[in-house]
Design a protein around this motif. Sequence first.
Motif, PDB file in Angstrom:
ATOM      1  N   TYR A  68     -38.280  11.260 -10.255  1.00  0.00           N
ATOM      2  CA  TYR A  68     -38.607  12.579 -10.818  1.00  0.00           C
ATOM      3  C   TYR A  68     -38.903  12.484 -12.307  1.00  0.00           C
ATOM      4  CZ  TYR A  68     -37.677  15.346  -6.675  1.00  0.00           C
ATOM      5  OH  TYR A  68     -37.751  15.902  -5.424  1.00  0.00           O
ATOM      6  N   LEU A 137     -29.666  14.088   1.602  1.00  0.00           N
ATOM      7  CA  LEU A 137     -30.891  14.865   1.421  1.00  0.00           C
ATOM      8  C   LEU A 137     -32.002  14.266   2.266  1.00  0.00           C
ATOM      9  CD1 LEU A 137     -31.008  15.382  -2.447  1.00  0.00           C
ATOM     10  CD2 LEU A 137     -30.514  17.113  -0.735  1.00  0.00           C
ATOM     11  N   SER A 140     -37.867  13.463   2.264  1.00  0.00           N
ATOM     12  CA  SER A 140     -38.987  14.193   1.663  1.00  0.00           C
ATOM     13  C   SER A 140     -38.781  14.389   0.165  1.00  0.00           C
ATOM     14  CB  SER A 140     -39.143  15.562   2.326  1.00  0.00           C
ATOM     15  OG  SER A 140     -39.556  15.401   3.653  1.00  0.00           O
ATOM     16  N   TRP A 141     -37.532  14.441  -0.273  1.00  0.00           N
ATOM     17  CA  TRP A 141     -37.253  14.601  -1.700  1.00  0.00           C
ATOM     18  C   TRP A 141     -37.731  13.407  -2.516  1.00  0.00           C
ATOM     19  CZ3 TRP A 141     -35.898  18.889  -4.155  1.00  0.00           C
ATOM     20  CH2 TRP A 141     -35.432  19.948  -3.388  1.00  0.00           C
ATOM     21  N   ARG A 142     -37.861  12.247  -1.890  1.00  0.00           N
ATOM     22  CA  ARG A 142     -38.385  11.073  -2.595  1.00  0.00           C
ATOM     23  C   ARG A 142     -39.894  11.170  -2.801  1.00  0.00           C
ATOM     24  NH1 ARG A 142     -34.570   6.494  -2.574  1.00  0.00           N
ATOM     25  NH2 ARG A 142     -33.184   6.732  -0.804  1.00  0.00           N
ATOM     26  N   ALA A 144     -41.614  14.156  -2.905  1.00  0.00           N
ATOM     27  CA  ALA A 144     -41.973  15.394  -3.608  1.00  0.00           C
ATOM     28  C   ALA A 144     -42.463  15.150  -5.037  1.00  0.00           C
ATOM     29  CB  ALA A 144     -40.794  16.358  -3.594  1.00  0.00           C
TER      30      ALA A 144
END
Length: 173
Positions: A68, A137, A140-142, A144
């Motif tokens: 991120y 989690l 998909s958070w990786r 995003a």
Amino acid sequence: MDNVPDSATNPDTTSDRVLDGLARLCLIVAGVLLVFLIFSFGWLVFGRYVLNDTPTWIEQSSLLIVVYITCLGAGAGVRFNSHLSIDFLREGAPRIPRAIMHAISDGFVLLFGGFMAWQGWLMMISNAGRPIPMIGLSESWRAAPLVACGVLLVIFTGANLIQRITRTGRAGS
């Protein structure tokens, strides 16, 4: 203080302010995540060497946070032209070849950003049901941040390209 041009000489000041605000928001979020990353590693060291109980979630959350920070920083870097570039050849060239080189580089960044957003979206969709080990989690958070970075690259590069074209058009008239 920022060098924001007068609205009489540059009609894009509202869009500039919005895009600059978006880029600054990216940097603020990346900065907050960096502080969290530092504190979580402090907790890792404290847990490992003082409590003799290593927190297992920190490794996976740190990997996620670094992605991120990197992607948000890259998007803001394109907006503020603070990304790594070797431009002495381009800037030393006459006006017309320099404009062509700018257009080519902007085209490549636009294509790359669009491809990154598209492929990141496909990764988000395909990994929605898989959990990240240790933190639970969705995977998909990786992906995003790839989507966000790709969209930011397209928006910021497109805005820079439009400004460069309108600036050149006004300078030529």
